[in-house]
Write a protein that holds these residues in place. Structure first.
Motif, PDB file in Angstrom:
ATOM      1  N   ASP A  53       0.890  -1.114   0.058  1.00  0.00           N
ATOM      2  CA  ASP A  53       0.092  -0.008  -0.072  1.00  0.00           C
ATOM      3  C   ASP A  53       0.972   1.277   0.073  1.00  0.00           C
ATOM      4  O   ASP A  53       1.997   1.255   0.431  1.00  0.00           O
ATOM      5  CB  ASP A  53      -1.090  -0.100   1.134  1.00  0.00           C
ATOM      6  N   GLY A  54       0.339   2.113  -0.381  1.00  0.00           N
ATOM      7  CA  GLY A  54       0.977   3.658  -0.564  1.00  0.00           C
ATOM      8  C   GLY A  54      -0.040   4.646   0.089  1.00  0.00           C
ATOM      9  O   GLY A  54      -0.821   4.261   0.943  1.00  0.00           O
ATOM     10  N   PRO A  55       0.105   5.902  -0.334  1.00  0.00           N
ATOM     11  CA  PRO A  55      -0.679   7.056   0.302  1.00  0.00           C
ATOM     12  C   PRO A  55      -2.102   6.760   0.333  1.00  0.00           C
ATOM     13  O   PRO A  55      -2.895   6.945   1.251  1.00  0.00           O
ATOM     14  CB  PRO A  55      -0.221   8.423  -0.724  1.00  0.00           C
ATOM     15  N   PHE A  56      -2.783   6.457  -0.837  1.00  0.00           N
ATOM     16  CA  PHE A  56      -4.075   5.927  -0.919  1.00  0.00           C
ATOM     17  C   PHE A  56      -4.561   4.599  -0.929  1.00  0.00           C
ATOM     18  O   PHE A  56      -5.569   3.890  -1.077  1.00  0.00           O
ATOM     19  CB  PHE A  56      -4.701   6.361  -2.129  1.00  0.00           C
ATOM     20  N   GLY A  57      -3.336   3.644  -0.658  1.00  0.00           N
ATOM     21  CA  GLY A  57      -3.351   2.468  -0.917  1.00  0.00           C
ATOM     22  C   GLY A  57      -4.262   1.442  -0.242  1.00  0.00           C
ATOM     23  O   GLY A  57      -4.858   0.583  -0.791  1.00  0.00           O
ATOM     24  N   THR A  58      -4.427   1.645   1.193  1.00  0.00           N
ATOM     25  CA  THR A  58      -5.318   0.704   2.145  1.00  0.00           C
ATOM     26  C   THR A  58      -6.621   0.942   1.669  1.00  0.00           C
ATOM     27  O   THR A  58      -7.051  -0.398   1.313  1.00  0.00           O
ATOM     28  CB  THR A  58      -5.150   1.226   3.468  1.00  0.00           C
ATOM     29  N   SER A  59      -7.394   1.830   1.550  1.00  0.00           N
ATOM     30  CA  SER A  59      -8.674   1.779   0.957  1.00  0.00           C
ATOM     31  C   SER A  59      -8.907   1.615  -0.312  1.00  0.00           C
ATOM     32  O   SER A  59      -9.610   0.667  -0.710  1.00  0.00           O
ATOM     33  CB  SER A  59      -9.218   3.108   1.368  1.00  0.00           C
ATOM     34  N   ALA A  60      -8.041   1.730  -1.391  1.00  0.00           N
ATOM     35  CA  ALA A  60      -8.034   1.444  -2.633  1.00  0.00           C
ATOM     36  C   ALA A  60      -7.976   0.070  -2.691  1.00  0.00           C
ATOM     37  O   ALA A  60      -8.785  -0.777  -3.538  1.00  0.00           O
ATOM     38  CB  ALA A  60      -7.005   2.284  -3.271  1.00  0.00           C
ATOM     39  N   LEU A  61      -6.762  -0.676  -2.416  1.00  0.00           N
ATOM     40  CA  LEU A  61      -6.359  -1.881  -2.377  1.00  0.00           C
ATOM     41  C   LEU A  61      -7.721  -2.928  -1.992  1.00  0.00           C
ATOM     42  O   LEU A  61      -8.273  -3.582  -2.612  1.00  0.00           O
ATOM     43  CB  LEU A  61      -5.371  -2.192  -1.745  1.00  0.00           C
ATOM     44  N   ARG A  62      -8.375  -2.625  -0.713  1.00  0.00           N
ATOM     45  CA  ARG A  62      -9.513  -3.248  -0.191  1.00  0.00           C
ATOM     46  C   ARG A  62     -10.693  -2.997  -1.155  1.00  0.00           C
ATOM     47  O   ARG A  62     -11.407  -3.906  -1.563  1.00  0.00           O
ATOM     48  CB  ARG A  62      -9.846  -2.770   1.214  1.00  0.00           C
ATOM     49  N   HIS A  63     -10.780  -1.566  -1.729  1.00  0.00           N
ATOM     50  CA  HIS A  63     -12.138  -1.462  -2.358  1.00  0.00           C
ATOM     51  C   HIS A  63     -12.219  -2.402  -3.812  1.00  0.00           C
ATOM     52  O   HIS A  63     -13.045  -2.836  -4.427  1.00  0.00           O
ATOM     53  CB  HIS A  63     -12.050  -0.214  -3.027  1.00  0.00           C
ATOM     54  N   PHE A  64     -10.718  -2.732  -4.286  1.00  0.00           N
ATOM     55  CA  PHE A  64     -10.540  -3.371  -5.634  1.00  0.00           C
ATOM     56  C   PHE A  64     -10.221  -4.845  -5.227  1.00  0.00           C
ATOM     57  O   PHE A  64      -9.872  -5.306  -6.232  1.00  0.00           O
ATOM     58  CB  PHE A  64      -9.501  -2.872  -6.486  1.00  0.00           C
ATOM     59  N   GLY A  65     -10.683  -5.400  -4.023  1.00  0.00           N
ATOM     60  CA  GLY A  65     -10.448  -6.872  -3.893  1.00  0.00           C
ATOM     61  C   GLY A  65      -9.376  -7.253  -3.331  1.00  0.00           C
ATOM     62  O   GLY A  65      -9.271  -8.519  -3.300  1.00  0.00           O
ATOM     63  N   PHE A  66      -8.394  -6.483  -2.878  1.00  0.00           N
ATOM     64  CA  PHE A  66      -7.232  -7.156  -2.273  1.00  0.00           C
ATOM     65  C   PHE A  66      -7.260  -7.467  -0.820  1.00  0.00           C
ATOM     66  O   PHE A  66      -8.247  -6.377  -0.036  1.00  0.00           O
ATOM     67  CB  PHE A  66      -6.059  -6.282  -2.540  1.00  0.00           C
ATOM     68  N   GLU A  67      -6.957  -8.270  -0.315  1.00  0.00           N
ATOM     69  CA  GLU A  67      -7.086  -8.642   1.252  1.00  0.00           C
ATOM     70  C   GLU A  67      -5.508  -8.753   1.729  1.00  0.00           C
ATOM     71  O   GLU A  67      -4.462  -9.084   1.174  1.00  0.00           O
ATOM     72  CB  GLU A  67      -7.535 -10.146   1.391  1.00  0.00           C
ATOM     73  N   ARG A  68      -5.463  -8.071   2.905  1.00  0.00           N
ATOM     74  CA  ARG A  68      -4.021  -8.017   3.563  1.00  0.00           C
ATOM     75  C   ARG A  68      -3.557  -9.401   4.154  1.00  0.00           C
ATOM     76  O   ARG A  68      -4.286 -10.086   4.662  1.00  0.00           O
ATOM     77  CB  ARG A  68      -4.140  -7.014   4.795  1.00  0.00           C
ATOM     78  N   GLN A  69      -2.480  -9.658   3.762  1.00  0.00           N
ATOM     79  CA  GLN A  69      -1.698 -10.737   4.252  1.00  0.00           C
ATOM     80  C   GLN A  69      -0.439 -10.338   4.841  1.00  0.00           C
ATOM     81  O   GLN A  69       0.712 -10.355   4.099  1.00  0.00           O
ATOM     82  CB  GLN A  69      -1.631 -11.885   3.093  1.00  0.00           C
ATOM     83  N   GLY A  70      -0.232 -10.240   6.120  1.00  0.00           N
ATOM     84  CA  GLY A  70       1.207  -9.553   6.531  1.00  0.00           C
ATOM     85  C   GLY A  70       1.499  -8.320   5.973  1.00  0.00           C
ATOM     86  O   GLY A  70       0.409  -7.393   6.083  1.00  0.00           O
ATOM     87  N   ASP A  71       2.590  -8.205   5.471  1.00  0.00           N
ATOM     88  CA  ASP A  71       2.900  -6.709   4.966  1.00  0.00           C
ATOM     89  C   ASP A  71       2.524  -6.567   3.545  1.00  0.00           C
ATOM     90  O   ASP A  71       2.693  -5.157   3.007  1.00  0.00           O
ATOM     91  CB  ASP A  71       4.464  -6.800   4.961  1.00  0.00           C
ATOM     92  N   LEU A  72       1.733  -7.530   2.942  1.00  0.00           N
ATOM     93  CA  LEU A  72       1.450  -7.391   1.513  1.00  0.00           C
ATOM     94  C   LEU A  72       0.033  -7.586   1.370  1.00  0.00           C
ATOM     95  O   LEU A  72      -0.726  -7.762   2.354  1.00  0.00           O
ATOM     96  CB  LEU A  72       1.946  -8.452   0.570  1.00  0.00           C
ATOM     97  N   TRP A  73      -0.703  -7.116   0.249  1.00  0.00           N
ATOM     98  CA  TRP A  73      -1.963  -7.155  -0.005  1.00  0.00           C
ATOM     99  C   TRP A  73      -2.062  -8.351  -1.213  1.00  0.00           C
ATOM    100  O   TRP A  73      -1.332  -8.015  -2.097  1.00  0.00           O
ATOM    101  CB  TRP A  73      -2.631  -5.883  -0.347  1.00  0.00           C
ATOM    102  N   ARG A  74      -2.880  -9.492  -1.179  1.00  0.00           N
ATOM    103  CA  ARG A  74      -3.096 -10.113  -2.188  1.00  0.00           C
ATOM    104  C   ARG A  74      -4.204 -10.136  -2.692  1.00  0.00           C
ATOM    105  O   ARG A  74      -5.575  -9.926  -2.090  1.00  0.00           O
ATOM    106  CB  ARG A  74      -3.015 -11.741  -1.600  1.00  0.00           C
TER     107      ARG A  74
END
Length: 107
Positions: A83-104
């Motif tokens: 994730d980056g500055p807008f990463g957390t909410s954007a990644l979650r919105h587009f279907g990524f799931e947090r797994q440790g330090d990365l999003w899958r």
């Protein structure tokens, strides 16, 4: 306009050349690159990335993200991202799931 990215697009948007061989797209505004997104391969997984100029509107960011997600969702590989500055909410919105330090990207 969206087109395949070239090295000069990375220099304009990111300030440096790509660190690896990548498959990437550039978003142009008035003929100039304003956003870049794509992926590179590491150990059989696609590592997704994106960057954009500071004045990119939320609408333009969402449009670019949707196009990038079309590219990523067509891959037959695991897709991960940081994730980056807008990463957390954007990644979650587009279907990524947090797994440790990365999003899958979920399937």
């Amino acid at each position: 306009m969206i087109r395949p990215a070239c090295q000069s697009d990375f220099m304009t948007v990111c300030g440096k050349p790509p660190p690896k061989t990548v498959k990437a797209l550039s978003m142009l505004r008035n003929g100039q690159p304003v956003a870049i997104g794509g992926y590179f391969l590491v150990d059989g997984a696609a590592v997704a990335f994106s960057d954009f100029v500071s004045d990119l509107s939320k609408r333009e960011r969402v449009r670019g993200a949707r196009i990038l997600m079309g590219l990523l969702s067509s891959l037959k590989l695991d897709v991960v991202a940081c994730d980056g500055p807008f990463g957390t909410s954007a990644l979650r919105h587009f279907g990524f799931e947090r797994q440790g330090d990365l999003w899958r990207l979920g399937t």
